[in-house]
Design a protein around this motif. Structure first.
Motif, mmCIF file in Angstrom:
data_model
loop_
_atom_site.group_PDB
_atom_site.id
_atom_site.type_symbol
_atom_site.label_atom_id
_atom_site.label_comp_id
_atom_site.label_asym_id
_atom_site.label_seq_id
_atom_site.Cartn_x
_atom_site.Cartn_y
_atom_site.Cartn_z
ATOM 1 N N ALA A 138 -66.948 17.344 24.379
ATOM 2 C CA ALA A 138 -68.060 17.664 23.498
ATOM 3 C C ALA A 138 -69.117 16.703 23.506
ATOM 4 C CB ALA A 138 -67.439 18.022 22.277
ATOM 5 N N GLY A 139 -68.918 15.538 23.350
ATOM 6 C CA GLY A 139 -69.849 14.181 23.201
ATOM 7 C C GLY A 139 -70.613 14.325 24.461
ATOM 8 N N SER A 140 -70.110 14.609 25.674
ATOM 9 C CA SER A 140 -71.053 14.520 27.154
ATOM 10 C C SER A 140 -71.587 15.734 27.068
ATOM 11 C CB SER A 140 -69.960 14.172 28.227
ATOM 12 O OG SER A 140 -69.222 15.326 28.383
ATOM 13 N N ILE A 141 -71.505 16.948 26.337
ATOM 14 C CA ILE A 141 -71.995 18.178 26.744
ATOM 15 C C ILE A 141 -73.393 18.222 25.705
ATOM 16 C CG2 ILE A 141 -71.861 20.677 26.275
ATOM 17 C CD1 ILE A 141 -69.402 20.523 27.442
ATOM 18 N N VAL A 142 -72.911 17.775 24.572
ATOM 19 C CA VAL A 142 -74.157 17.803 23.378
ATOM 20 C C VAL A 142 -75.263 16.451 23.637
ATOM 21 C CG1 VAL A 142 -72.739 18.936 21.879
ATOM 22 C CG2 VAL A 142 -72.838 16.374 21.652
ATOM 23 N N ALA A 143 -74.855 15.416 24.469
ATOM 24 C CA ALA A 143 -75.477 14.175 24.460
ATOM 25 C C ALA A 143 -77.041 14.678 25.151
ATOM 26 C CB ALA A 143 -75.045 13.311 25.297
ATOM 27 N N PRO A 144 -77.214 15.444 26.073
ATOM 28 C CA PRO A 144 -78.394 15.791 26.460
ATOM 29 C C PRO A 144 -79.478 16.377 25.694
ATOM 30 C CG PRO A 144 -77.098 16.324 28.259
ATOM 31 C CD PRO A 144 -76.060 15.934 26.986
ATOM 32 N N LEU A 145 -78.814 17.171 24.552
ATOM 33 C CA LEU A 145 -79.755 17.946 23.729
ATOM 34 C C LEU A 145 -79.985 16.789 22.410
ATOM 35 C CD1 LEU A 145 -78.144 21.213 23.029
ATOM 36 C CD2 LEU A 145 -80.150 20.587 24.445
ATOM 37 N N LEU A 146 -79.302 15.769 22.094
ATOM 38 C CA LEU A 146 -79.402 14.865 21.262
ATOM 39 C C LEU A 146 -80.325 13.716 21.540
ATOM 40 C CD1 LEU A 146 -76.103 15.061 19.333
ATOM 41 C CD2 LEU A 146 -78.101 16.187 18.669
ATOM 42 N N ARG A 147 -80.220 13.510 22.738
ATOM 43 C CA ARG A 147 -80.843 12.169 23.263
ATOM 44 C C ARG A 147 -82.386 12.018 23.044
ATOM 45 N NH1 ARG A 147 -79.365 12.448 28.503
ATOM 46 N NH2 ARG A 147 -77.370 11.857 28.112
ATOM 47 N N PRO A 148 -83.343 13.295 22.727
ATOM 48 C CA PRO A 148 -84.624 12.778 22.557
ATOM 49 C C PRO A 148 -84.723 12.646 21.132
ATOM 50 C CG PRO A 148 -84.495 14.969 23.949
ATOM 51 C CD PRO A 148 -82.979 14.479 23.642
ATOM 52 N N LEU A 149 -83.783 12.685 20.325
ATOM 53 C CA LEU A 149 -84.102 12.583 18.906
ATOM 54 C C LEU A 149 -83.048 11.330 18.397
ATOM 55 C CD1 LEU A 149 -83.800 16.180 17.292
ATOM 56 C CD2 LEU A 149 -86.037 14.724 17.936
ATOM 57 N N ASP A 150 -82.588 10.594 19.381
ATOM 58 C CA ASP A 150 -81.668 9.599 19.279
ATOM 59 C C ASP A 150 -82.321 8.762 18.300
ATOM 60 O OD1 ASP A 150 -79.060 8.609 19.267
ATOM 61 O OD2 ASP A 150 -79.457 7.420 21.382
ATOM 62 N N GLY A 151 -81.834 8.272 17.285
ATOM 63 C CA GLY A 151 -82.312 7.249 16.225
ATOM 64 C C GLY A 151 -83.736 7.474 15.518
ATOM 65 N N LYS A 152 -84.134 8.668 15.908
ATOM 66 C CA LYS A 152 -85.516 9.074 15.057
ATOM 67 C C LYS A 152 -85.524 9.665 13.865
ATOM 68 C CE LYS A 152 -87.850 8.967 19.312
ATOM 69 N NZ LYS A 152 -88.066 9.929 20.805
ATOM 70 N N LEU A 153 -84.407 10.215 13.694
ATOM 71 C CA LEU A 153 -84.110 11.105 12.370
ATOM 72 C C LEU A 153 -82.904 10.514 11.537
ATOM 73 C CD1 LEU A 153 -84.478 14.660 13.678
ATOM 74 C CD2 LEU A 153 -86.125 13.507 12.260
ATOM 75 N N VAL A 154 -82.857 9.153 11.215
ATOM 76 C CA VAL A 154 -81.814 8.578 10.667
ATOM 77 C C VAL A 154 -82.244 8.440 9.222
ATOM 78 C CG1 VAL A 154 -80.073 6.565 10.465
ATOM 79 C CG2 VAL A 154 -80.974 7.783 12.797
ATOM 80 N N ALA A 155 -81.709 8.751 8.343
ATOM 81 C CA ALA A 155 -81.877 8.329 6.691
ATOM 82 C C ALA A 155 -80.697 7.746 6.337
ATOM 83 C CB ALA A 155 -82.353 9.454 5.964
ATOM 84 N N GLY A 156 -80.662 6.494 5.724
ATOM 85 C CA GLY A 156 -79.403 5.823 5.314
ATOM 86 C C GLY A 156 -78.660 5.385 6.510
ATOM 87 N N GLN A 157 -77.541 5.792 6.516
ATOM 88 C CA GLN A 157 -76.665 6.027 7.658
ATOM 89 C C GLN A 157 -76.316 7.241 8.305
ATOM 90 O OE1 GLN A 157 -73.049 3.717 6.554
ATOM 91 N NE2 GLN A 157 -74.389 1.600 6.650
ATOM 92 N N ILE A 158 -77.192 8.221 7.707
ATOM 93 C CA ILE A 158 -76.942 9.749 8.080
ATOM 94 C C ILE A 158 -77.839 10.033 9.255
ATOM 95 C CG2 ILE A 158 -76.879 12.237 7.562
ATOM 96 C CD1 ILE A 158 -76.079 11.110 4.437
ATOM 97 N N ASP A 159 -77.391 10.611 10.413
ATOM 98 C CA ASP A 159 -78.431 10.983 11.511
ATOM 99 C C ASP A 159 -78.545 12.488 11.317
ATOM 100 O OD1 ASP A 159 -79.659 11.198 13.782
ATOM 101 O OD2 ASP A 159 -78.162 10.776 15.174
ATOM 102 N N PHE A 160 -79.644 12.894 11.164
ATOM 103 C CA PHE A 160 -80.015 14.289 10.966
ATOM 104 C C PHE A 160 -80.302 14.841 12.249
ATOM 105 C CE2 PHE A 160 -80.635 12.633 6.950
ATOM 106 C CZ PHE A 160 -79.958 13.651 5.969
ATOM 107 N N ALA A 161 -80.158 14.339 13.426
ATOM 108 C CA ALA A 161 -80.673 14.900 14.897
ATOM 109 C C ALA A 161 -79.724 15.938 14.952
ATOM 110 C CB ALA A 161 -80.512 13.779 15.815
ATOM 111 N N PRO A 162 -78.382 15.963 14.719
ATOM 112 C CA PRO A 162 -77.690 17.291 15.101
ATOM 113 C C PRO A 162 -78.158 18.439 14.388
ATOM 114 C CG PRO A 162 -76.111 15.677 14.980
ATOM 115 C CD PRO A 162 -77.493 14.965 14.419
ATOM 116 N N MET A 163 -78.471 18.248 13.006
ATOM 117 C CA MET A 163 -79.033 19.388 12.203
ATOM 118 C C MET A 163 -80.419 19.866 12.753
ATOM 119 S SD MET A 163 -79.973 19.742 8.116
ATOM 120 C CE MET A 163 -78.460 18.687 7.717
ATOM 121 N N ALA A 164 -81.117 19.167 13.152
ATOM 122 C CA ALA A 164 -82.615 19.438 13.692
ATOM 123 C C ALA A 164 -82.387 20.316 15.074
ATOM 124 C CB ALA A 164 -83.375 18.193 14.041
#
Length: 191
Positions: A138-164
C-alpha cells in the motif's frame, strides 16, 4: 427488480469487482515498482500472469503502465455492465456501454485509491511493523500521489497530505467520473 435478481446482481458485481481489483493491483504495483519479493505482489503476479502473458505479446507495456491489464479491467467492467443490463432485460447501445464501462473503471480506480490511502494512513498511525506485506505494498502504491505534498501540509506532527489527496480524488469522482457515468448510462439506454 425482485429480491433474487438483486442478490444475483450483487454477486455479479462482487465477482467482477474482485477481478478488476486484482488487475488494478497488478497495474499499480508495476507502475510504482512495488517490491516483487513482497508475498502480496507475488500473489497478484501469480494469479494475473497466465491471463496477461498472451495479451502482453500483442499489447506491450507503455512506459511502466501494463496496458494488457488495463484492457482486461475495462473488458471486465464491460461484461459486468452487460450482464447487469441482461438481468433487467435491456439491450444497451454498444457505444454507451463502452463509455459506461470506461467511466465505471475510472470511478473504481478513484475509489480504490481513496480506500487505499485511508487504510494506509490509518495503519501508519499505529505501531505496526513497517515490513508487513500489506503496508509495504500500500505504501509503494500511494507514494506517487503523496510525494508532491510530502512535508508541505504538516501541522504539529500530523501530516494532512493524505486527507488533501483524498479530497482531490473525491472531487475527481464527483466532477469527472459521475458525469461520465451519467452520459454513458444515457447513451446505453438510447436516450
Amino acid at each position: 427488480m425482485s429480491y433474487l435478481l438483486n442478490a444475483l446482481a450483487m454477486l455479479i458485481e462482487l465477482a467482477f469487482d474482485a477481478v478488476v481489483t486484482l488487475l488494478l493491483l497488478r497495474v499499480l504495483a508495476e507502475a510504482c515498482r512495488a517490491d516483487f519479493n513482497n508475498p502480496l505482489s507475488q500473489f497478484v503476479y501469480r494469479y494475473t500472469n497466465p491471463v496477461l502473458a498472451p495479451i502482453r505479446r500483442v499489447l506491450p507495456n507503455w512506459r511502466r503502465i501494463n496496458l494488457a491489464a488495463l484492457l482486461l479491467a475495462w473488458l471486465a467492467m464491460l461484461l459486468k455492465r452487460l450482464l447487469l443490463f441482461a438481468l433487467l432485460g435491456v439491450m444497451p447501445h454498444p457505444a454507451g456501454l463502452a463509455l459506461l464501462a470506461l467511466a465505471e473503471l475510472l470511478d473504481f480506480v478513484l475509489l480504490f485509491y481513496i480506500v487505499l490511502i485511508f487504510g494506509w494512513s490509518l495503519l501508519s498511525m499505529f505501531a505496526v511493523d513497517r515490513r508487513q506485506p500489506l503496508l509495504r505494498l500500500a505504501g509503494s502504491i500511494v507514494a506517487p500521489l503523496l510525494r508532491p505534498l510530502d512535508g508541505k501540509l504538516v501541522a504539529g506532527q500530523i501530516d494532512f497530505a493524505p486527507m488533501a489527496v483524498m479530497i482531490v480524488l473525491l472531487l475527481g469522482r464527483l466532477l469527472i467520473a459521475a458525469p461520465l457515468l451519467d452520459l454513458g448510462a444515457r447513451l446505453a439506454m438510447g436516450s
